[in-house]
Scaffold this active site. Structure first.
Site, PDB file in Angstrom:
ATOM      1  N   THR A  12       0.915   2.305   6.058  1.00 41.17           N
ATOM      2  CA  THR A  12       1.883   2.420   6.685  1.00 41.17           C
ATOM      3  C   THR A  12       2.656   1.469   7.097  1.00 41.17           C
ATOM      4  OG1 THR A  12       1.065   4.560   8.005  1.00 41.17           O
ATOM      5  CG2 THR A  12       2.399   3.790   9.063  1.00 41.17           C
ATOM      6  N   THR A  85      -4.975   3.618   7.541  1.00 41.88           N
ATOM      7  CA  THR A  85      -5.442   3.458   8.835  1.00 41.88           C
ATOM      8  C   THR A  85      -6.338   4.738   8.572  1.00 41.88           C
ATOM      9  OG1 THR A  85      -3.861   5.030   9.933  1.00 41.88           O
ATOM     10  CG2 THR A  85      -4.209   2.115  11.113  1.00 41.88           C
TER      11      THR A  85
HETATM   12  N1  ASP Z   1      -2.020   6.932   7.411  1.00 46.31           N
HETATM   13  C1  ASP Z   1      -2.420   5.974   6.688  1.00 46.31           C
HETATM   14  C2  ASP Z   1      -1.643   4.179   7.627  1.00 46.31           C
HETATM   15  O1  ASP Z   1      -2.196   4.425   8.451  1.00 46.31           O
HETATM   16  C3  ASP Z   1      -2.120   5.729   5.106  1.00 46.31           C
HETATM   17  C4  ASP Z   1      -3.417   5.344   5.204  1.00 46.31           C
HETATM   18  O2  ASP Z   1      -3.688   5.663   4.958  1.00 46.31           O
HETATM   19  O3  ASP Z   1      -2.612   4.921   3.989  1.00 46.31           O
HETATM   20  O4  ASP Z   1      -1.759   3.366   6.949  1.00 46.31           O
END
Ligand code: ASP
Length: 324
Positions: A12, A85
């Site tokens: 993200t 994340t």
């Molecule tokens: N929601 C995720 C992030 O915060 C997407 C991922 O893991 O790439 O990066």
């Protein structure tokens, strides 16, 4: 001059809005350019390792990243990895398990995208660079002003900026524009060198009335070990206890971790955890099922003659399991 490396893998922190949804669009140099306060005097080298969302990463990607981080760490005073994340806690665990301890390595990311009007990525990345410039060896996660140990860290919120915690273990430090306030040092968590490949280890969840089909299917699909994401302090349904015992008798390692989100597992209850412990299951302390999986996979890769013994010795050395 402190030589730092920034390795971008996507997530993200590097996304912009597209018609298909958020997609990775910013490279390492752009991420760095957005950081408001860089630690001085430091020289930051950028490297684009991958440009994916972390839920799309595979075990081979993790093993390759661990190899890259070791090589980059040997040439720098500190390494920051930007990462999605969703699986950050798994990557951080593998980096810690395969670290050589000499160089600070921290993993960071963001809850808001790169093109958000008030993004958290630049602040997180700035704090991560400041933290590794501070010089404490070992692998950590830097997020929302906190430095957390790689072993024990968990994503605990889907959307809040304070997305990570290490229940019972952290934070180790806080980082802001005033500097670093360090409270604790995590034990050395290295287990072995980054492997060329990691064997398949599956996680099987416990829920009321679960039968053993998922355990058996995991092994039939090629899993060399299984982690039971157990009830409470390490219990499983009678069917899963019986299925786990059968796998252990066949020499397939079975680890037990808790689905609760915090605290250690123990073999306490007749017919549940006590039975799993007697059957020889590896009780994985307070590791999450996902980190226990990587511990078992790396132990299988690096100590194939006695992976459970290697994992138990590592748990005793790192305080994951109780000591005397
Ligand atoms: N929601 C995720 C992030 O915060 C997407 C991922 O893991 O790439 O990066």
């Amino acid at each position: 001059m402190t030589r730092l490396a920034l390795l971008a893998t996507g997530g993200t922190i590097a996304t912009r809005a597209t018609e298909a949804g958020r997609a990775v669009a910013a490279d390492a140099a752009e991420l760095l350019a957005a950081v408001p306060h860089l630690p001085a005097p430091a020289e930051v080298t950028t490297l684009d390792v991958a440009g994916r969302l972390s839920f799309a990463a595979g075990l081979d990607d993790l093993a390759a990243l661990a190899t890259t981080v070791r090589a980059v760490a040997a040439e720098h005073d500190g390494v920051v990895v930007t990462h999605g994340t969703d699986t950050l806690e798994e990557t951080a665990a593998l980096l810690a398990l395969t670290h050589d301890r000499a160089t600070p390595v921290t993993v960071t990311g963001a809850q808001r995208p790169f093109d958000d009007p008030a993004p958290d990525g630049p602040g997180n990345l700035g704090a991560a660079l400041r933290w590794v410039a501070h010089g404490r060896p070992g692998v950590t996660v830097t997020f929302a002003g906190h430095v957390l140990p790689a072993i024990g860290v968990r994503k605990v919120h889907t959307a809040a900026l304070t997305a990570f915690a290490a229940p019972g273990r952290g934070p180790l430090a806080e980082v802001d524009d005033a500097g670093v306030r360090e409270h604790a040092v995590a034990p050395d968590a290295s287990l072995g060198d980054p492997p060329a490949a990691l064997p398949r280890v599956d996680v099987v969840a416990q829920y009321v009335g679960a039968d053993a089909h998922a355990l058996d299917a995991a092994v039939a699909a090629g899993a060399r070990g299984v982690v039971v994401a157990a009830f409470g302090a390490g219990n499983a349904t009678p069917a899963v206890v019986a299925g786990a015992r059968a796998l252990l008798e066949r020499g397939v390692p079975v680890a037990v971790a808790s689905r609760t989100g915090a605290g250690p597992v123990e073999g306490l209850y007749a017919g549940g955890g006590a039975e799993l412990a007697r059957a020889g299951a590896l009780f994985a302390g307070d590791l999450s099922p996902w980190q226990a999986r990587l511990l078992l996979a790396l132990a299988l890769a690096t100590a194939p003659e006695d992976p459970v013994g290697a994992a138990r010795a590592w748990m005793a050395r790192t305080g994951v399991a109780p000591g005397p």
